[in-house]
Design a protein around this motif. Structure first.
Motif, short mmCIF file in Angstrom:
data_model
loop_
_atom_site.label_atom_id
_atom_site.label_comp_id
_atom_site.label_asym_id
_atom_site.label_seq_id
_atom_site.Cartn_x
_atom_site.Cartn_y
_atom_site.Cartn_z
N PHE A 167 0.86 -1.18 0.00
CA PHE A 167 0.00 0.00 0.00
C PHE A 167 0.89 1.23 0.00
O PHE A 167 2.09 1.15 0.32
CB PHE A 167 -0.97 0.01 1.20
N GLY A 168 0.32 2.38 -0.38
CA GLY A 168 1.15 3.57 -0.47
C GLY A 168 0.33 4.83 -0.67
O GLY A 168 -0.91 4.80 -0.70
N ALA A 169 1.03 5.95 -0.85
CA ALA A 169 0.39 7.25 -1.05
C ALA A 169 1.31 8.10 -1.92
O ALA A 169 2.52 7.84 -2.01
CB ALA A 169 0.11 7.93 0.28
N GLY A 170 0.73 9.11 -2.56
CA GLY A 170 1.52 9.99 -3.41
C GLY A 170 0.96 11.39 -3.44
O GLY A 170 -0.23 11.61 -3.18
N VAL A 171 1.82 12.35 -3.78
CA VAL A 171 1.42 13.75 -3.94
C VAL A 171 2.04 14.28 -5.22
O VAL A 171 3.08 13.79 -5.67
CB VAL A 171 1.84 14.62 -2.74
N GLY A 172 1.40 15.31 -5.81
CA GLY A 172 1.94 15.87 -7.04
C GLY A 172 1.03 16.93 -7.62
O GLY A 172 0.37 17.68 -6.89
N VAL A 173 0.97 16.98 -8.95
CA VAL A 173 0.17 17.98 -9.65
C VAL A 173 -0.64 17.30 -10.75
O VAL A 173 -0.25 16.25 -11.28
CB VAL A 173 1.04 19.09 -10.27
N ALA A 174 -1.78 17.94 -11.09
CA ALA A 174 -2.61 17.52 -12.21
C ALA A 174 -2.81 18.73 -13.12
O ALA A 174 -3.18 19.81 -12.65
CB ALA A 174 -3.95 16.98 -11.73
N HIS A 175 -2.54 18.56 -14.39
CA HIS A 175 -2.69 19.62 -15.38
C HIS A 175 -3.81 19.24 -16.33
O HIS A 175 -3.69 18.26 -17.08
CB HIS A 175 -1.37 19.82 -16.13
N HIS A 176 -4.92 20.01 -16.29
CA HIS A 176 -6.10 19.72 -17.10
C HIS A 176 -6.14 20.65 -18.31
O HIS A 176 -5.91 21.86 -18.18
CB HIS A 176 -7.38 19.90 -16.28
N MET A 177 -6.46 20.09 -19.47
CA MET A 177 -6.48 20.84 -20.72
C MET A 177 -7.88 20.75 -21.33
O MET A 177 -8.22 19.74 -21.97
CB MET A 177 -5.42 20.28 -21.67
N PHE A 178 -8.70 21.77 -21.08
CA PHE A 178 -10.06 21.82 -21.61
C PHE A 178 -10.01 22.26 -23.06
O PHE A 178 -9.35 23.24 -23.41
CB PHE A 178 -10.91 22.80 -20.80
N ASP A 179 -10.73 21.54 -23.90
CA ASP A 179 -10.93 21.96 -25.29
C ASP A 179 -12.01 23.04 -25.31
O ASP A 179 -12.47 23.50 -24.27
CB ASP A 179 -11.34 20.74 -26.12
N LYS A 180 -12.45 23.44 -26.50
CA LYS A 180 -13.51 24.44 -26.61
C LYS A 180 -14.78 23.96 -25.92
O LYS A 180 -15.09 22.77 -25.93
CB LYS A 180 -13.80 24.75 -28.07
N SER A 181 -15.51 24.88 -25.31
CA SER A 181 -16.77 24.58 -24.63
C SER A 181 -17.93 25.19 -25.40
O SER A 181 -17.78 26.24 -26.06
CB SER A 181 -16.75 25.14 -23.20
N TYR A 182 -19.11 24.54 -25.28
CA TYR A 182 -20.29 24.98 -26.04
C TYR A 182 -21.49 25.03 -25.10
O TYR A 182 -21.65 24.18 -24.22
CB TYR A 182 -20.57 24.02 -27.19
N ASP A 183 -22.34 26.03 -25.32
CA ASP A 183 -23.55 26.20 -24.50
C ASP A 183 -24.77 26.28 -25.44
O ASP A 183 -24.76 27.04 -26.42
CB ASP A 183 -23.44 27.48 -23.66
N HIS A 184 -25.80 25.48 -25.12
CA HIS A 184 -27.03 25.47 -25.91
C HIS A 184 -28.21 25.76 -24.98
O HIS A 184 -28.29 25.22 -23.87
CB HIS A 184 -27.24 24.11 -26.57
N GLY A 185 -29.14 26.61 -25.44
CA GLY A 185 -30.32 26.94 -24.67
C GLY A 185 -31.49 26.03 -24.99
O GLY A 185 -31.66 25.60 -26.14
N TYR A 186 -32.30 25.72 -23.96
CA TYR A 186 -33.48 24.89 -24.12
C TYR A 186 -34.64 25.53 -23.35
O TYR A 186 -34.43 26.44 -22.53
CB TYR A 186 -33.22 23.47 -23.61
N GLY A 187 -35.85 25.02 -23.56
CA GLY A 187 -37.01 25.62 -22.91
C GLY A 187 -37.22 27.04 -23.42
O GLY A 187 -37.15 27.31 -24.62
N ASN A 188 -37.44 27.98 -22.50
CA ASN A 188 -37.61 29.38 -22.89
C ASN A 188 -36.33 29.99 -23.43
O ASN A 188 -36.37 31.09 -23.99
CB ASN A 188 -38.11 30.21 -21.71
N TYR A 189 -35.18 29.28 -23.24
CA TYR A 189 -33.90 29.77 -23.79
C TYR A 189 -33.56 29.09 -25.11
O TYR A 189 -32.43 29.21 -25.59
CB TYR A 189 -32.76 29.51 -22.80
N TYR A 190 -34.53 28.38 -25.68
CA TYR A 190 -34.24 27.62 -26.89
C TYR A 190 -33.73 28.54 -28.00
O TYR A 190 -34.28 29.61 -28.26
CB TYR A 190 -35.51 26.90 -27.38
N GLY A 191 -32.68 28.07 -28.67
CA GLY A 191 -32.06 28.87 -29.72
C GLY A 191 -30.85 29.62 -29.25
O GLY A 191 -30.04 30.08 -30.06
N GLY A 192 -30.68 29.78 -27.94
CA GLY A 192 -29.50 30.45 -27.42
C GLY A 192 -28.25 29.59 -27.63
O GLY A 192 -28.30 28.36 -27.58
#
Length: 291
Positions: A167-192
């Motif tokens: 058994f063991g344990a570790g410490v360090g860093v995590a580097h996250h690389m998000f690609d482009k994000s997209y937002d879509h509206g629904y309901g009364n926000y449909y089309g946004g």
């Protein structure tokens, strides 16, 4: 009997006894076992050129989870959001990595590892409750991959039937690389519709390990392990309405953690080579007496 005659008789008797005793001693020598063979030269000690150093390679699959996604208004005049998350989830990740380590003694070792975690999907479907009963919904989604570096320590619990649990344990860093994000509206926000650029974020990471190792040879070990990995927070770029509406939002995917199943190999650089086979001298043949 004259004295000289007596001396000659004694001398003749001793000569006869000596002549009889020499063949008896020779025959007795023939009955003794042969002397043992000379001892073999000592084997040379194996040269330990790398101490306890080892190389490792790992791969596996992680069931990735998040605590929650936080939407933050970063507009010029920000307005606090109120929203109700209906579905907030992230997918699983495959990963592969490598590292170098050192075995300090039979029960303690350390290593430094780096791994690439392949791209996974994230999305948040939420109802806007900033104003009551708006009836507006947003689906925001994207993809990200990660690079994780850890320094780990392990305690080995002894070897049983060829298996070495640890058994063991570790410490360090995590580097996250998000690609482009997209937002879509629904309901009364449909089309946004909205988009956000790629974004990278680095934060603290830690892990807990448990597993078992099995020796495939004198210097190769196979590992099967479970790991809990906490990778902190990933973040999207600023998502803006298209066309421009003045609202800018950042999504923070908080407390990413993964339940990983790993399989790996360790190659021990300093392991002693197996001893060569010893060619012992054949046993002596049967004893032959000569008369």
């Amino acid at each position: 009997m004259p004295r000289r005659t007596t001396l000659l008789a004694w001398a003749r008797s001793l000569t006869l006894l000596a002549g009889v005793g020499v063949p008896c001693l020779a025959q007795a020598a023939d009955l003794l076992p042969p002397p043992p063979p000379p001892p073999l030269p000592p084997l040379a000690e194996p040269i330990d050129f790398a101490g306890g150093w080892y190389l490792r390679g790992d791969g596996g699959w992680g069931d990735l989870e998040l605590r929650r996604t936080e939407a933050v208004d970063v507009s010029v005049h920000p307005t606090p959001y109120a929203y109700k998350a209906i579905q907030d989830k992230v997918g699983s990740q495959w990963f592969a990595g490598a590292g170098i380590g050192y075995q300090f003694n039979p029960w303690l070792r350390f290593d430094a590892t780096g791994e690439y975690r392949f791209q996974t999907k994230w999305h948040l479907f939420a109802e806007d409750t900033t104003v009551p009963n708006t009836g507006g919904y947003n689906l925001t989604k994207g993809k990200f991959d990660s690079v994780v570096g850890l320094v780990n320590g392990y305690v080995e619990l002894g070897t049983f039937f060829g298996m070495t649990p640890f058994f063991g344990a570790g410490v360090g860093v995590a580097h996250h690389m998000f690609d482009k994000s997209y937002d879509h509206g629904y309901g009364n926000y449909y089309g946004g519709y909205g988009e956000g650029p790629a974004k990278e974020k680095t934060n603290f990471a830690w892990a807990a390990h448990a597993g078992v190792a099995y020796s495939l040879s004198h210097n190769v070990k196979l590992e099967l392990a479970y790991r809990y990995l906490n990778m902190g927070t990933a973040q999207t770029g600023v998502v803006e309405c298209i066309p421009v509406c003045g609202i800018k939002t950042v999504y923070r995917v908080k407390e990413l953690d993964s339940h990983d199943v790993k399989i790996g190999l360790r190659y021990l650089l300093g392991a002693p080579a197996p001893l060569p086979p010893v060619d012992y001298a054949p046993p002596p043949g049967p004893l032959v007496r000569k008369y």
